[in-house]
Design an enzyme around this catalytic site. Structure first.
Site, short mmCIF file in Angstrom:
data_model
loop_
_atom_site.label_atom_id
_atom_site.label_comp_id
_atom_site.label_asym_id
_atom_site.label_seq_id
_atom_site.Cartn_x
_atom_site.Cartn_y
_atom_site.Cartn_z
N SER A 29 0.82 -1.22 0.00
CA SER A 29 0.00 0.00 0.00
C SER A 29 0.85 1.27 0.00
CB SER A 29 -0.87 -0.03 1.26
OG SER A 29 -1.20 1.26 1.68
N GLY A 30 0.47 2.21 -0.85
CA GLY A 30 1.17 3.50 -0.86
C GLY A 30 0.98 4.24 0.45
N LEU A 31 -0.24 4.15 0.97
CA LEU A 31 -0.51 4.82 2.26
C LEU A 31 0.37 4.23 3.36
CD1 LEU A 31 -2.17 6.57 4.22
CD2 LEU A 31 -3.85 4.71 4.32
N ASP A 73 1.06 10.50 2.18
CA ASP A 73 0.76 9.68 0.99
C ASP A 73 0.61 10.59 -0.22
OD1 ASP A 73 0.10 7.55 -0.60
OD2 ASP A 73 -1.92 7.27 0.21
N ASP A 129 0.93 -0.91 -4.95
CA ASP A 129 0.11 0.27 -5.17
C ASP A 129 1.05 1.31 -5.76
OD1 ASP A 129 -1.28 2.60 -4.99
OD2 ASP A 129 -1.50 2.57 -2.80
N ASP A 162 0.61 4.11 -7.18
CA ASP A 162 0.08 5.48 -7.31
C ASP A 162 -0.24 5.79 -8.78
OD1 ASP A 162 0.24 5.69 -4.58
OD2 ASP A 162 2.13 6.80 -4.56
N GLU A 201 -3.28 4.39 -10.64
CA GLU A 201 -4.57 5.09 -10.56
C GLU A 201 -4.59 6.29 -11.49
OE1 GLU A 201 -3.63 5.49 -6.31
OE2 GLU A 201 -4.25 7.58 -6.44
N LYS A 231 0.10 12.57 -6.36
CA LYS A 231 -1.29 12.28 -5.97
C LYS A 231 -1.52 12.52 -4.48
CE LYS A 231 -1.71 9.13 -3.73
NZ LYS A 231 -1.84 7.78 -3.13
N ASN A 256 -3.98 10.89 -1.17
CA ASN A 256 -4.79 9.72 -0.81
C ASN A 256 -6.26 9.98 -1.13
OD1 ASN A 256 -6.51 8.12 1.34
ND2 ASN A 256 -4.59 7.02 1.03
N SER A 257 -6.94 8.96 -1.58
CA SER A 257 -8.33 9.10 -2.05
C SER A 257 -9.27 9.57 -0.97
CB SER A 257 -8.83 7.75 -2.58
OG SER A 257 -7.97 7.30 -3.57
N ARG A 260 -6.67 1.47 -11.89
CA ARG A 260 -7.57 1.90 -10.81
C ARG A 260 -8.36 3.12 -11.26
NH1 ARG A 260 -5.39 3.05 -4.72
NH2 ARG A 260 -6.65 4.88 -4.20
N HIS A 293 -12.79 2.07 -7.06
CA HIS A 293 -12.66 2.54 -5.67
C HIS A 293 -13.85 3.42 -5.30
CE1 HIS A 293 -10.67 2.77 -2.01
NE2 HIS A 293 -9.76 3.70 -2.23
#
Ligand code: SPV
Ligand code: MG
Length: 551
Positions: free
Chosen positions: A50-52, A62, A89, A91, A118, A124, A126-127, A163, A194
């Protein structure tokens, strides 16, 4: 028929199988080597890098604050420590199509099985942080990035997951579907759709419209209360539990840090956290020990010492009123301390002492103590049996009242027999009151038999009458155990445990029992250079023995 064994699957093949499997599959977030290993041990078939979580473990945001090479360096540790596939991930692919091509090559070199990119803009966010305000990438440009990635992979099974962030950025299902279809055409192996809603409605609607055109991947961080059966029914392929390892680690570390800070000590925390041994296990310490045995020419096996020091030593009178015989000082230094120092000098650092009488008075550092609580009513063999669980296949068992020149231990350790005993052939000059363990051997020591294989026949506690065969020497109270010898010893102790007189048996009884069971016990002859302490007269001799010599 071809019976060639099947080749193990590559990590990329395993990820492809997960993504394309008919059933619902799950992968778990990991953010470094140890968390990746834990995820695999828990049973997961794949890992979400995970990027986070990766940025969080670096202590940064992130927002692509960690460089892509820092991410790839961490992935190398994660990949090296696991056999399950890792989906990175990635990104936005850390730049344009060209950066994506290089990323894919670098990931393949590290056996990372796939990457998810994504459709947002570098750098980027975080979503779940202000998703609506996040601009989406131009769909055509993103398709170019997917195609560039697919064209640069050298392994057909490497997966690129596209993504779709349309729902996060406040677009509708139609835009999400339009983009997903374009990405599929560009070569994406799966679509990650997502959503940040607490219910799965958007995801389920998307899945219905998508109708399995390509495998669907989801991240139910926000709609976590949805039963997975719902996803199964919607024919989702892969669920990512995206950040739960870093969150649990943070939670535990916060509690641990506060507790240690507030209590100014470790007593409250020790039993709540992983043991140091567990960390060693996760690091694969055992494998290194095995490898050392195989490859390291100067490897010295870890010999263990087991010292029997449960007896009072009645003949020493008042000297042993408050301490066991092994703690009686010779030249100001307790016998046991001298023995432990001798062991340490020979790199024997794993030392277990079986104590009994006045065990609490043993204050020698560098040893593990086992107490024979029944010492008052049991003998040496029972004391030895107390330490059964600590036996290794490379150890020396010794009496705690021994004084000897260092070379005796050095030579004994070099013996490769399963069981070896040291026998002093200078019998005449060294007999004195106290325990007398007379050894009968296959050959007498003619002082020219260095290294020749002599075996023990029997140990007797009484001298025979002059006309009978005289003993070949005295067993000094040292046994070397190696390999199979450990099993011989354990088997004999277990067999004797059943006998009525077990509690009165001594080590020579054990040795004789093994000899009667046709075990081969090698004899190492010495000629003097040792003492045991059973009486005040011995103690005086011991003072002379140790004075001026320490080798
Ligand atoms: C991540 O784990 O870094 C993700 C998933 O990208 S999410 O945080 O849900 O965006
Ligand atoms: Mg991410």
């Amino acid at each position: 028929m071809n019976h060639r064994p099947a080749m193990p699957l590559s990590k990329a093949q395993k990820l492809r199988q997960l993504i394309e499997s008919k059933g619902l599959e799950f992968i778990l977030e990991a953010h470094n080597g140890i968390s990746a290993r834990i995820a695999e041990e828990a049973g997961f078939k794949g890992i979400w890098a995970s990027g986070l979580a990766l940025s969080a473990q670096f202590g940064v945001r992130d927002n692509n604050e960690a460089s892509w090479t820092q991410v790839v360096d961490m992935l190398e540790f994660m990949s090296d420590t696991t056999s399950i596939p890792i989906l990175l991930d990635g990104d936005t692919g850390y730049g344009n199509f060209n950066n994506m091509r290089r990323l894919v090559r670098k990931l393949e070199q590290r056996q990372v099985a796939g990457v998810c990119i994504e459709d947002k803009v570098f750098p980027k966010t975080n979503s779940f942080i202000g998703g609506e305000r996040q601009p989406l990438a131009d769909a055509d440009e993103f398709c170019g990035k997917i195609a560039a990635g697919k064209d640069s992979q050298s392994d057909d099974d490497f997966c690129i997951v596209a993504r779709v962030e349309a729902l996060i950025a406040g677009w509708d299902i139609r835009e999400a579907l339009r983009r997903a279809e374009a990405y599929r055409h560009a070569g994406a192996d799966a679509i990650l759709i997502h959503s940040k809603l607490s219910r799965p409605d958007q995801i389920l609607e998307f899945a219905t419209e998508w109708a399995n055109r390509a495998p669907l991947v989801i991240v139910p961080t926000k709609y976590y209360s949805t039963p997975v059966e719902v996803f199964r029914k919607a024919e989702i392929s892969l669920v990512i539990w995206a950040n739960h390892m870093i969150r649990s680690a943070v939670n535990t570390m916060q509690k641990t840090a506060s507790l240690i800070f507030e209590s100014e000590g470790l007593i409250d925390i020790e039993d709540r956290i992983a043991s140091v041994d567990e960390i060693f296990r996760l690091q694969g310490a055992d494998e290194l020990a095995d490898a050392e045995r195989r490859y390291f020419s100067s490897y010295q096996p870890d010999t263990k010492a087991l010292i029997l020091a449960a007896a009072r030593g009645d003949d020493l009178g008042g000297l042993t009123e408050q301490r066991p015989k092994a703690m009686v000082p010779v030249g100001g230094i307790p016998l046991l301390r001298r023995l432990v120092d001798k062991c340490k000098k020979r790199a024997i650092d794993d030392i277990t002492v079986v104590a009994g009488y006045k065990a609490a008075s043993i204050d020698v550092s560098g040893i593990n103590i086992i107490v024979n609580e029944q010492h008052a009513s049991t003998g040496e063999l029972a004391s030895l049996a107390c330490a059964l669980d600590t036996f290794t296949d490379d150890m020396v068992v010794m009496y705690g009242d021994l004084l000897f020149r260092s070379y005796i231990l050095r030579d004994l350790i070099e013996s490769d027999a399963c069981l070896s005993v040291v026998v002093d052939s200078a019998i005449d000059g060294n007999t004195h009151v106290g325990t007398q363990d007379f050894a009968y051997c296959s050959e007498s020591d003619d002082r020219s038999m260095w290294g020749q294989a002599v075996t023990l026949r029997r140990i007797a506690t009484d001298l025979p009458s002059p006309e009978e065969k005289q003993p070949d020497g005295r067993w000094i109270g040292m046994i070397r155990v190696k390999g199979e010898g450990r099993r011989w010893l354990v088997d004999a102790i277990e067999a004797l445990r059943g006998s009525e007189d077990f509690n009165t048996l001594a080590i020579p009884d054990l040795i004789n029992f093994m000899l009667e069971s046709d075990r081969d016990i090698r004899v190492w002859y010495i000629h003097g250079h040792w003492l045991d302490v059973n009486s005040l007269a011995d103690l005086e001799r011991a003072g002379d023995f140790t004075a001026g010599q320490d080798s």
